[in-house]
Design a protein around this motif. Structure first.
Motif, PDB file in Angstrom:
ATOM      1  N   GLY A  62      89.316 -41.937   7.572  1.00 25.97           N
ATOM      2  CA  GLY A  62      89.173 -40.691   7.899  1.00 25.97           C
ATOM      3  C   GLY A  62      88.048 -40.162   7.935  1.00 25.97           C
ATOM      4  O   GLY A  62      87.557 -38.883   7.077  1.00 25.97           O
ATOM      5  N   LEU A  63      86.925 -40.640   7.802  1.00 27.74           N
ATOM      6  CA  LEU A  63      85.738 -40.289   7.751  1.00 27.74           C
ATOM      7  C   LEU A  63      85.040 -39.832   9.297  1.00 27.74           C
ATOM      8  O   LEU A  63      85.629 -40.322  10.377  1.00 27.74           O
ATOM      9  N   ARG A  64      84.786 -38.220   9.273  1.00 25.66           N
ATOM     10  CA  ARG A  64      84.437 -37.656  10.990  1.00 25.66           C
ATOM     11  C   ARG A  64      83.183 -37.507  10.940  1.00 25.66           C
ATOM     12  O   ARG A  64      82.363 -37.675   9.801  1.00 25.66           O
ATOM     13  N   LEU A  65      82.950 -38.049  12.067  1.00 28.25           N
ATOM     14  CA  LEU A  65      81.652 -38.097  12.619  1.00 28.25           C
ATOM     15  C   LEU A  65      80.964 -36.453  13.199  1.00 28.25           C
ATOM     16  O   LEU A  65      82.125 -36.119  14.284  1.00 28.25           O
ATOM     17  N   ASP A  66      80.095 -36.292  12.748  1.00 28.15           N
ATOM     18  CA  ASP A  66      79.907 -35.326  14.074  1.00 28.15           C
ATOM     19  C   ASP A  66      78.500 -35.374  14.631  1.00 28.15           C
ATOM     20  O   ASP A  66      77.952 -34.221  15.190  1.00 28.15           O
ATOM     21  N   TYR A  67      77.970 -36.601  14.623  1.00 28.94           N
ATOM     22  CA  TYR A  67      76.601 -36.151  15.540  1.00 28.94           C
ATOM     23  C   TYR A  67      76.916 -38.273  15.461  1.00 28.94           C
ATOM     24  O   TYR A  67      76.957 -39.093  14.928  1.00 28.94           O
ATOM     25  N   ILE A  68      76.847 -37.877  17.496  1.00 27.01           N
ATOM     26  CA  ILE A  68      76.622 -40.191  17.650  1.00 27.01           C
ATOM     27  C   ILE A  68      75.014 -39.825  18.409  1.00 27.01           C
ATOM     28  O   ILE A  68      75.144 -39.461  19.428  1.00 27.01           O
ATOM     29  N   GLY A  69      74.219 -41.361  17.766  1.00 26.78           N
ATOM     30  CA  GLY A  69      73.237 -41.417  18.833  1.00 26.78           C
ATOM     31  C   GLY A  69      73.048 -43.034  19.123  1.00 26.78           C
ATOM     32  O   GLY A  69      73.996 -43.677  17.856  1.00 26.78           O
ATOM     33  N   GLY A  70      72.679 -43.724  20.274  1.00 20.12           N
ATOM     34  CA  GLY A  70      73.205 -45.290  20.723  1.00 20.12           C
ATOM     35  C   GLY A  70      72.265 -45.327  21.450  1.00 20.12           C
ATOM     36  O   GLY A  70      71.796 -44.338  22.155  1.00 20.12           O
ATOM     37  N   THR A  71      71.721 -46.191  21.449  1.00 17.91           N
ATOM     38  CA  THR A  71      70.858 -47.159  23.047  1.00 17.91           C
ATOM     39  C   THR A  71      71.475 -47.725  22.915  1.00 17.91           C
ATOM     40  O   THR A  71      72.255 -48.985  22.062  1.00 17.91           O
ATOM     41  N   CYS A 172      71.066 -40.752  23.173  1.00 19.37           N
ATOM     42  CA  CYS A 172      70.766 -41.763  24.084  1.00 19.37           C
ATOM     43  C   CYS A 172      68.913 -42.124  23.782  1.00 19.37           C
ATOM     44  O   CYS A 172      69.429 -41.167  24.907  1.00 19.37           O
ATOM     45  N   MET A 173      69.247 -43.451  23.862  1.00 24.35           N
ATOM     46  CA  MET A 173      67.158 -43.741  24.088  1.00 24.35           C
ATOM     47  C   MET A 173      67.464 -44.521  24.907  1.00 24.35           C
ATOM     48  O   MET A 173      68.214 -45.002  25.390  1.00 24.35           O
ATOM     49  N   LYS A 181      56.445 -44.516  26.683  1.00 24.06           N
ATOM     50  CA  LYS A 181      57.425 -43.869  25.659  1.00 24.06           C
ATOM     51  C   LYS A 181      59.093 -43.909  25.281  1.00 24.06           C
ATOM     52  O   LYS A 181      59.203 -43.892  26.048  1.00 24.06           O
ATOM     53  N   ALA A 182      59.227 -43.846  24.126  1.00 27.64           N
ATOM     54  CA  ALA A 182      60.881 -43.582  23.542  1.00 27.64           C
ATOM     55  C   ALA A 182      60.826 -42.272  24.448  1.00 27.64           C
ATOM     56  O   ALA A 182      60.629 -41.026  24.297  1.00 27.64           O
ATOM     57  N   VAL A 183      61.868 -42.190  25.449  1.00 25.99           N
ATOM     58  CA  VAL A 183      62.714 -40.816  25.442  1.00 25.99           C
ATOM     59  C   VAL A 183      64.496 -40.960  25.404  1.00 25.99           C
ATOM     60  O   VAL A 183      65.159 -41.264  25.201  1.00 25.99           O
ATOM     61  N   THR A 184      63.871 -39.559  24.791  1.00 26.99           N
ATOM     62  CA  THR A 184      65.966 -38.450  24.362  1.00 26.99           C
ATOM     63  C   THR A 184      66.821 -38.166  24.923  1.00 26.99           C
ATOM     64  O   THR A 184      66.061 -37.144  25.455  1.00 26.99           O
ATOM     65  N   ALA A 196      70.810 -45.268  31.935  1.00 25.62           N
ATOM     66  CA  ALA A 196      69.183 -44.727  31.729  1.00 25.62           C
ATOM     67  C   ALA A 196      68.664 -45.326  30.567  1.00 25.62           C
ATOM     68  O   ALA A 196      67.956 -47.170  30.546  1.00 25.62           O
ATOM     69  N   SER A 197      69.843 -45.882  29.666  1.00 29.75           N
ATOM     70  CA  SER A 197      69.504 -46.053  28.568  1.00 29.75           C
ATOM     71  C   SER A 197      70.032 -48.284  28.232  1.00 29.75           C
ATOM     72  O   SER A 197      69.507 -48.335  27.305  1.00 29.75           O
ATOM     73  N   MET A 198      70.578 -48.673  29.477  1.00 33.11           N
ATOM     74  CA  MET A 198      71.097 -49.426  29.281  1.00 33.11           C
ATOM     75  C   MET A 198      70.267 -50.551  30.470  1.00 33.11           C
ATOM     76  O   MET A 198      70.511 -51.749  30.632  1.00 33.11           O
TER      77      MET A 198
END
Length: 740
Positions: A62-71, A172-173, A181-184, A196-198
């Motif tokens: 029952g954990l609600r996620l408000d944001y998701i980020g991945g690489t 995603c990154m 340089k890292a790009v968000t 692009a991220s993968m």
């Protein structure tokens, strides 16, 4: 008056204490505000399939996620969840892919242009070239199939270009390959952002996105906790399948492991900072590697075990947050987009290939409702022409309408290929292949093959106006072939064939599976023959010239060129040979029609069993002693012969029997022992002779054998033990490499 004074005094007291009261109330409300939760998923290739089990646990708790980020793989799994796919649906997506084909840009053979099947499937390695210079690829694969896969599942919300507006806000990154340089990635066309991220460096080509050339985000930031924090997450839950740096050289025993070690140097700092701000960190350790995509079941099982191990902590976090304020888990019921109505079609990236060529394939989609699956099949067909190294699409919202953008990248105009081969029939040889596409006319192809060895050969074919329309073609072929005829186990005759031919024809192909050709061929043929059993008998040397009116029909629906599991091949060949000139009048051959039909069918019986059956029948009409090209030669094991009328037969030596008429039936039962090893039992039966009169045929010949095969990177490696009902000893046949 006393009541009035009391009311005034009470009002004054309330006014005096109201600021403190309000401050206390505001502080209490701040303490009771529910923190937002951000989920971080690291990159890690196939190991990221383990995230599916953790997502199930997060939902169950029952954990609600408000944001998701991945690489990288984290962006794929996280992006699917952010779009609203259920973990079970994500698992079904993973299980439904042939990952070997997806990752290596392997397109089903049914989409490969018919002419490419005969010339491009027998090279060990190919090298593109342009302007007389061989090019080296910047990556192993363009990512053709991974692009289609991402489009299939991520276009469901194609109108949303701000990723914060997705069902669950998402980032995603990626990494800018030009400055490191890292790009968000927060906006744009979601399937391309994920791509692009993968974009694993060297393995996949870089992705041009929003004005930058991007590669895998894991090079710099493989655990984007800081970026998720910037999105507004109060608490960070981190899922991590990274190996980290290895401190033992003995563990760096594969290329992927060495590569992962090298790029891990650059992301260590970002990882450390990310771990510091993670509130619930869940490392998922496993023995599997980054490229173990075919082991998805085992990897997902690792994720299920990790979910059990950390479930109580996930549940405790969910319960503590829900005590502050209950927030239900978001609804996850997204399904892929299966069709869409298209208005206009636009094209991008074509230069040398005429726009007309692309319109022949895609203009049927204008102002119509189209199936996404049908669109993918059409793209596979265009990619299968080999004119392009990459073909993809993008859905573009335009007001209330949607336009289709077809994006292509033209392949190098030329390619060189090479292969090696040895077998018991033709001995050793080296193949050199060259293909020129779109260089000698728009939509044209020129194929050239040179075979160096004991039986040299050179052949070319030029095709013009390829595509869905009827085209024109020319061909040249020269070869020298030596072989012996046997009587029982004794060599009787030594033959040498020299042939030169040139043809012009009309060519038509239907859906890359069926091909028709009809035209005229000039052929100059020389045959030398020597009697090995009687040295007193002088040899013969015959030279003849012919004009051939011909019609050919070919079909090829095999799913694989070698070791197919389904599909059929058929060849119908009719030739009417006109004797133009014969230098030796006594051996002059008359004009005669010549026809044969060859057919083979594969039937998959079970997971590892395949049954193949087929037949060959042919005849020369009206002649007792036709020219050598109008005769049939039975024996040997090579399925790709210089003569179309050379018919392999289990248990007979190469060209053991000769006749004007032939009929053969064959059966094969193949079992996949382990991985790329196969065991095949074969039985052939047939008759050959100068007529179909039983008294003038060889009688029923039956051959049988057992073959052990290995599907190697240079082609099949085969060892066969065979025998037949003919008066000869058991024989062994060996093959190494692709047939040509």
């Amino acid at each position: 008056m006393k009541k009035l004074y009391s009311l005034i005094l009470l009002s004054f007291i309330v006014l005096l204490i109201r600021p403190e009261y309000l401050i206390a109330q505001q502080g209490n409300e701040k303490q009771q505000q529910r923190p937002t939760v951000g989920l971080v998923l690291s990159g890690g290739g196939a190991k990221g399939f383990a995230y599916i089990g953790l997502l199930k646990a997060i939902q169950k708790a029952g954990l609600r996620l408000d944001y998701i980020g991945g690489t990288s793989i984290g962006s794929i799994i996280g992006g699917l969840y952010a779009l609203g796919y259920d973990p079970d649906s994500i698992a079904k997506i993973v299980k439904g892919q042939n990952w070997d084909h997806v990752l290596r840009d392997v397109v089903d053979r049914k989409y490969i242009a018919f002419e490419e099947k005969g010339y491009s499937e027998n090279s060990i390695a190919t090298f593109p070239f342009d302007q007389h210079k061989i090019e080296l690829r910047s990556s192993l694969y363009e990512g053709q199939n991974i692009d289609l896969l991402l489009n299939r599942y991520f276009t469901v919300d194609y109108k949303t270009t701000d990723f914060s507006k997705l069902p669950t806000p998402f980032i995603c990154m990626a990494t800018n390959i030009l400055n490191g340089k890292a790009v968000t990635l927060k906006s744009g066309y979601l399937p391309q952002a994920i791509r692009a991220s993968m974009s694993i460096p060297v393995y996949f080509s870089p992705t041009y996105y929003q004005g930058k050339y991007l590669i895998d985000g894991g090079v710099i930031d493989n655990y984007p906790a800081q970026q998720v924090k910037k999105m507004g997450a109060g608490l960070i839950v981190g899922l991590d399948v990274q190996h980290g740096l290895t401190d033992k050289i003995s563990k760096l025993n594969t290329v992927p492991k060495v590569f992962q070690q090298i790029i891990s140097y650059y992301r260590v700092a970002a990882n450390k900072e990310g771990y510091k701000i993670t509130n619930l960190y869940i490392p998922i350790d496993m023995k599997y590697e980054v490229m173990d995509f075919d082991k998805y079941d085992s990897i997902m099982a690792v994720g299920d075990r990790a979910a059990q191990k950390y479930y109580e902590k996930i549940k405790a976090l969910a319960d503590s947050l829900n005590k502050i304020k209950y927030e239900p888990v978001r609804i996850h019921n997204t399904v892929p987009l299966d069709s869409i109505r298209i208005s206009e079609i636009h094209y991008q990236g074509y230069k040398e290939i005429p726009l007309k060529f692309l319109k022949e394939y895609f203009n049927k989609y204008r102002n119509s409702k189209i199936s996404i699956l049908d669109l993918e099949h059409t793209i596979d067909q265009v990619y299968g022409t080999k004119f392009f190294s990459h073909v993809s699409y993008e859905l573009q919202p335009r007001g209330q309408c949607t336009d289709l953008l077809i994006k292509v990248h033209e392949a190098s105009p030329g390619s060189l290929g090479a292969a090696v081969h040895f077998d018991s029939d033709y001995q050793g040889s080296i193949l050199l292949n060259m293909v020129l596409r779109n260089k000698l006319g728009k939509g044209s192809k020129l194929f050239a093959q040179t075979i160096l060895g004991s039986n040299p050969r050179f052949k070319t074919m030029y095709l013009f106006n390829m595509g869905s329309k009827i085209g024109l073609g020319t061909s040249l072929d020269f070869y020298s072939l030596n072989f012996n005829l046997y009587q029982n186990d004794t060599k009787k005759l030594d033959y040498q064939f020299f042939n030169f031919s040139g043809a012009a024809f009309i060519n038509a192909t239907i859906k890359n599976l069926f091909n028709f050709r009809s035209g005229f061929e000039f052929e100059r043929f020389r045959v030398k023959k020597a009697d090995l059993t009687d040295s007193a008998v002088s040899g013969t040397d015959e030279i003849s010239s012919y004009g051939n009116l011909f019609f050919e029909f070919n079909a090829d629906t095999y799913d694989r060129a070698y070791f197919p599991t389904m599909g059929f091949r058929a060849e119908l060949n009719f030739r009417y040979r006109l004797n133009i000139a014969t230098e030796d009048k006594e051996s002059a051959f008359s004009s005669a029609p010549f026809i044969y039909l060859n057919y083979d069918q594969n039937i998959k019986l079970a997971n590892k069993w395949v049954f193949s059956t087929g037949f060959f029948t042919g005849m020369t009409l009206g002649l007792i002693t036709p020219p050598p090209q109008n005769q049939f030669y039975l024996g040997g094991q090579n399925p790709d012969n210089y003569f179309h009328s050379f018919v392999p037969f289990t248990g007979l030596r190469f060209v053991q029997e000769i006749g004007n008429n032939l009929i053969v039936v064959r059966g094969r039962l193949r079992y996949n022992l382990i991985k790329k090893f196969y065991l095949t039992g074969a039985v052939d039966a047939g008759e050959i002779g100068n007529s179909f009169n039983p008294s003038q045929t060889s009688g029923l010949i039956v051959g049988y054998g057992l073959t052990l095969s290995y599907d190697s990177f240079i082609g099949p490696v085969q060892l066969s033990l065979m025998n037949s009902n003919q008066p000869a000893k058991a024989m062994v046949y060996f093959n190494l490499g692709y047939w040509f």
